[in-house]
Motif scaffolding. Structure first.
Motif, PDB file in Angstrom:
ATOM      1  N   GLN A  50      21.185 -25.332  45.117  1.00  0.00           N
ATOM      2  CA  GLN A  50      20.723 -25.695  46.451  1.00  0.00           C
ATOM      3  C   GLN A  50      20.127 -27.098  46.393  1.00  0.00           C
ATOM      4  O   GLN A  50      19.323 -27.393  45.513  1.00  0.00           O
ATOM      5  CB  GLN A  50      19.683 -24.690  46.926  1.00  0.00           C
ATOM      6  CG  GLN A  50      20.249 -23.284  46.957  1.00  0.00           C
ATOM      7  CD  GLN A  50      19.191 -22.216  46.987  1.00  0.00           C
ATOM      8  OE1 GLN A  50      18.093 -22.423  47.472  1.00  0.00           O
ATOM      9  NE2 GLN A  50      19.526 -21.061  46.463  1.00  0.00           N
ATOM     10  N   SER A  52      18.382 -29.652  49.055  1.00  0.00           N
ATOM     11  CA  SER A  52      17.854 -29.831  50.404  1.00  0.00           C
ATOM     12  C   SER A  52      17.298 -31.246  50.543  1.00  0.00           C
ATOM     13  O   SER A  52      16.686 -31.772  49.619  1.00  0.00           O
ATOM     14  CB  SER A  52      16.752 -28.809  50.671  1.00  0.00           C
ATOM     15  OG  SER A  52      17.226 -27.501  50.407  1.00  0.00           O
ATOM     16  N   ILE A  56      14.672 -30.415  55.578  1.00  0.00           N
ATOM     17  CA  ILE A  56      15.182 -29.103  55.180  1.00  0.00           C
ATOM     18  C   ILE A  56      14.372 -28.710  53.950  1.00  0.00           C
ATOM     19  O   ILE A  56      14.508 -29.310  52.880  1.00  0.00           O
ATOM     20  CB  ILE A  56      16.693 -29.145  54.871  1.00  0.00           C
ATOM     21  CG1 ILE A  56      17.473 -29.600  56.102  1.00  0.00           C
ATOM     22  CG2 ILE A  56      17.167 -27.782  54.384  1.00  0.00           C
ATOM     23  CD1 ILE A  56      18.933 -29.873  55.848  1.00  0.00           C
ATOM     24  N   HIS A  59      16.813 -24.224  50.212  1.00  0.00           N
ATOM     25  CA  HIS A  59      17.930 -23.290  50.333  1.00  0.00           C
ATOM     26  C   HIS A  59      19.153 -23.818  51.073  1.00  0.00           C
ATOM     27  O   HIS A  59      19.877 -23.047  51.688  1.00  0.00           O
ATOM     28  CB  HIS A  59      17.459 -21.961  50.932  1.00  0.00           C
ATOM     29  CG  HIS A  59      16.328 -21.367  50.160  1.00  0.00           C
ATOM     30  ND1 HIS A  59      15.350 -20.629  50.764  1.00  0.00           N
ATOM     31  CD2 HIS A  59      15.993 -21.421  48.844  1.00  0.00           C
ATOM     32  CE1 HIS A  59      14.464 -20.246  49.844  1.00  0.00           C
ATOM     33  NE2 HIS A  59      14.844 -20.725  48.678  1.00  0.00           N
ATOM     34  N   TYR A  60      19.398 -25.128  50.998  1.00  0.00           N
ATOM     35  CA  TYR A  60      20.635 -25.675  51.565  1.00  0.00           C
ATOM     36  C   TYR A  60      21.684 -25.720  50.464  1.00  0.00           C
ATOM     37  O   TYR A  60      21.502 -26.385  49.442  1.00  0.00           O
ATOM     38  CB  TYR A  60      20.422 -27.075  52.136  1.00  0.00           C
ATOM     39  CG  TYR A  60      21.704 -27.647  52.719  1.00  0.00           C
ATOM     40  CD1 TYR A  60      22.076 -27.339  54.022  1.00  0.00           C
ATOM     41  CD2 TYR A  60      22.545 -28.444  51.953  1.00  0.00           C
ATOM     42  CE1 TYR A  60      23.263 -27.832  54.559  1.00  0.00           C
ATOM     43  CE2 TYR A  60      23.734 -28.942  52.481  1.00  0.00           C
ATOM     44  CZ  TYR A  60      24.085 -28.625  53.774  1.00  0.00           C
ATOM     45  OH  TYR A  60      25.254 -29.110  54.302  1.00  0.00           O
ATOM     46  N   CYS A  61      22.768 -25.019  50.666  1.00  0.00           N
ATOM     47  CA  CYS A  61      23.869 -24.985  49.699  1.00  0.00           C
ATOM     48  C   CYS A  61      25.047 -25.759  50.274  1.00  0.00           C
ATOM     49  O   CYS A  61      25.587 -25.369  51.312  1.00  0.00           O
ATOM     50  CB  CYS A  61      24.309 -23.551  49.414  1.00  0.00           C
ATOM     51  SG  CYS A  61      23.070 -22.556  48.632  1.00  0.00           S
ATOM     52  N   PRO A  62      25.445 -26.848  49.623  1.00  0.00           N
ATOM     53  CA  PRO A  62      26.614 -27.570  50.130  1.00  0.00           C
ATOM     54  C   PRO A  62      27.861 -26.706  50.005  1.00  0.00           C
ATOM     55  O   PRO A  62      28.076 -26.060  48.981  1.00  0.00           O
ATOM     56  CB  PRO A  62      26.692 -28.804  49.226  1.00  0.00           C
ATOM     57  CG  PRO A  62      25.926 -28.461  48.000  1.00  0.00           C
ATOM     58  CD  PRO A  62      24.911 -27.446  48.404  1.00  0.00           C
ATOM     59  N   ASP A  66      31.548 -30.130  52.202  1.00  0.00           N
ATOM     60  CA  ASP A  66      30.346 -30.924  52.470  1.00  0.00           C
ATOM     61  C   ASP A  66      30.483 -32.298  51.823  1.00  0.00           C
ATOM     62  O   ASP A  66      30.662 -32.411  50.613  1.00  0.00           O
ATOM     63  CB  ASP A  66      29.117 -30.197  51.919  1.00  0.00           C
ATOM     64  CG  ASP A  66      27.812 -30.755  52.440  1.00  0.00           C
ATOM     65  OD1 ASP A  66      27.740 -31.981  52.685  1.00  0.00           O
ATOM     66  OD2 ASP A  66      26.861 -29.978  52.578  1.00  0.00           O
ATOM     67  N   THR A  68      28.055 -34.714  52.443  1.00  0.00           N
ATOM     68  CA  THR A  68      26.738 -35.315  52.627  1.00  0.00           C
ATOM     69  C   THR A  68      26.369 -36.150  51.411  1.00  0.00           C
ATOM     70  O   THR A  68      26.494 -35.701  50.272  1.00  0.00           O
ATOM     71  CB  THR A  68      25.661 -34.225  52.838  1.00  0.00           C
ATOM     72  OG1 THR A  68      26.043 -33.401  53.934  1.00  0.00           O
ATOM     73  CG2 THR A  68      24.294 -34.833  53.087  1.00  0.00           C
TER      74      THR A  68
END
Length: 149
Positions: A50, A52, A56, A59-62, A66, A68
């Protein structure tokens, strides 16, 4: 024990991952490389890497598409776990990508250290959260509510 080995693998992968987090780095590529590192150390992926950024909190999962990229000035949180036979080593860190987030990282580090001091059998989760909140507030920040793990 498996959890000790998993912790060592996670720690080594964290140091590797820290070096990948820089301006222009793509989240998906960083996540893939960290997972490859865990596997190269004979660990299993406990949960997806993860990454972030800024507001954020965690818990941001590319996902697979993705694209980004990390920008100059971002505050990046890298969070993942390795496992050995189901026993998990879970780790995370915050990385200041040429920004002015040093004080927040210092506050978070001190809050973690104070939380670890509270860890003992029978301690209630709210006691740990309380000390974390006190430290974070002493630096002029607001703690995240309802986030635990």
């Amino acid at each position: 024990m498996g959890y000790e080995q998993a912790g060592k693998i996670a720690a080594e992968a964290l140091e590797y991952g820290r070096k990948l987090v820089r301006e222009g780095g793509k989240l998906k590529i960083i996540a893939d490389k960290v997972e490859e590192k865990i596997k190269s150390l004979n660990g299993g992926i406990a949960f997806p890497v993860q990454i972030s950024i800024n507001n954020i909190a965690a818990h941001y999962c590319p996902d697979i598409n993705d694209d980004t990229e990390i920008k100059n000035g971002d505050l990046v949180k890298l969070d993942f776990g390795a496992h050995i036979n189901g026993e998990i080593g879970d780790t995370a860190c915050s990385i200041n990508v040429n920004g002015n987030h040093d004080e927040l990282i210092k506050a978070s580090s001190e809050a973690l250290n104070e939380a670890v001091k509270k860890m003992m059998p029978g301690v209630e989760l709210r006691e740990i959260g309380k000390v974390i909140g006190e430290v974070i507030k002493s630096y002029g920040f607001n703690p995240i509510r309802n986030l635990s793990g």
